[in-house]
Scaffold this motif. Structure first.
Motif, PDB file in Angstrom:
ATOM      1  N   LYS A  59     -12.847  -6.720  -4.813  1.00  0.00           N
ATOM      2  CA  LYS A  59     -13.403  -6.718  -3.515  1.00  0.00           C
ATOM      3  C   LYS A  59     -14.315  -5.405  -3.151  1.00  0.00           C
ATOM      4  N   LEU A  60     -14.177  -4.457  -4.059  1.00  0.00           N
ATOM      5  CA  LEU A  60     -15.224  -3.170  -4.024  1.00  0.00           C
ATOM      6  C   LEU A  60     -16.539  -3.391  -4.617  1.00  0.00           C
ATOM      7  N   PRO A  76      -7.409   3.716  -2.646  1.00  0.00           N
ATOM      8  CA  PRO A  76      -6.540   2.838  -2.665  1.00  0.00           C
ATOM      9  C   PRO A  76      -5.253   3.064  -3.927  1.00  0.00           C
ATOM     10  N   GLU A  99      -7.717  -7.001  -7.959  1.00  0.00           N
ATOM     11  CA  GLU A  99      -7.920  -7.554  -6.865  1.00  0.00           C
ATOM     12  C   GLU A  99      -8.964  -6.716  -6.036  1.00  0.00           C
ATOM     13  N   GLU A 100      -8.368  -5.277  -5.828  1.00  0.00           N
ATOM     14  CA  GLU A 100      -9.132  -4.472  -5.062  1.00  0.00           C
ATOM     15  C   GLU A 100     -10.672  -3.896  -5.709  1.00  0.00           C
ATOM     16  N   ASP A 143      -3.241   3.557  -8.725  1.00  0.00           N
ATOM     17  CA  ASP A 143      -4.091   3.865  -7.879  1.00  0.00           C
ATOM     18  C   ASP A 143      -5.626   3.400  -8.220  1.00  0.00           C
ATOM     19  N   TRP A 156      -0.963   1.911  -4.587  1.00  0.00           N
ATOM     20  CA  TRP A 156      -0.030   0.717  -4.515  1.00  0.00           C
ATOM     21  C   TRP A 156       1.184   1.422  -4.977  1.00  0.00           C
ATOM     22  N   PRO A 193       0.847  -1.115  -0.011  1.00  0.00           N
ATOM     23  CA  PRO A 193      -0.148   0.063   0.015  1.00  0.00           C
ATOM     24  C   PRO A 193       0.823   1.232   0.004  1.00  0.00           C
ATOM     25  N   ARG A 252      -2.936  -6.155  -8.862  1.00  0.00           N
ATOM     26  CA  ARG A 252      -3.416  -5.705  -7.489  1.00  0.00           C
ATOM     27  C   ARG A 252      -4.391  -4.775  -7.549  1.00  0.00           C
TER      28      ARG A 252
END
Length: 157
Positions: free
Chosen positions: A109-110, A59, A105-106, A74, A61, A9, A102
Motif C-alpha cells: 500500500k505504501l 504502522p 499488505e501495508e 511494525d 499491529w 492495529p 499484514r
C-alpha cells in the motif's frame, strides 16, 4: 487456528501487552539460541513510554487469539519490519505468518517493493521460509553483549 487469529492495529493501550510479549519471547523462545548473558542484555525495556511512542508512531499491529494478545509487529517508514515477536504460548500456530502478511499488505500500500529486517538466530528460519534472503550476518551490541543477527530482505516483483 488461522481463523482464530485476529490482526488489528496497535493502539496506545497495547504497550504493556507488547512489552510482555517482547520480554517473554526473548526469555522463553530465543534463549535456545543465545547465552544467558545475551538474553539478560537483550530482554529489557528501560523506558516503557518511549517503547509506546515508537509503536504508535508507525504502522503496527497486534495479533490476538481468542481475544488474548499473541504477537505484534511494525513497519518503519523506510520498509523495515522492525519488530515481530510472538508470545511463547502461541508459537507455531500461524501468528507470525498472519502478522507478516499484514506487514506485506501495508508495504504494498505504501509502494514498497522491498522490505527488510534484522532477524535473530531464532527468527531467521521463519523469514527464510517466507522468501527473505540473508544479506549479511552482523553483531549488534546490547548492554555490553554482542548478539548475532542477520540483515535480511524480501524483494517483490
Amino acid at each position: 487456528m488461522d481463523d482464530r487469529i485476529l490482526i488489528r492495529p496497535y493502539t496506545a493501550g497495547d504497550a504493556d501487552a507488547t512489552i510482555e510479549i517482547f520480554l517473554r519471547s526473548i526469555r522463553e523462545v530465543s534463549s535456545k539460541d543465545y547465552s544467558p548473558a545475551q538474553i539478560e542484555a537483550w530482554a529489557k525495556v528501560e523506558d516503557p513510554s518511549l517503547w509506546a511512542e515508537r509503536r504508535i508512531s508507525r504502522p503496527a499491529w497486534i495479533a490476538e487469539v481468542d481475544g488474548r494478545p499473541a504477537g505484534f509487529s511494525d513497519l518503519t517508514e523506510d520498509g523495515c519490519l522492525d519488530m515481530m515477536f510472538v508470545h511463547p504460548e502461541f508459537q507455531s500456530v500461524g501468528v507470525a505468518t498472519r502478522l507478516l502478511r499484514r506487514v506485506e499488505e501495508e508495504a504494498f500500500k505504501l509502494g514498497f517493493r522491498r522490505i527488510y529486517t534484522e532477524a535473530s538466530r531464532t527468527a531467521r528460519p521463519f523469514f527464510e521460509r517466507k522468501g527473505f534472503r540473508v544479506l549479511t550476518g552482523q553483531i549488534v551490541e546490547k548492554r555490553g553483549q554482542g548478539l548475532e543477527n542477520f540483515l535480511m530482505e524480501k524483494v517483490y516483483t
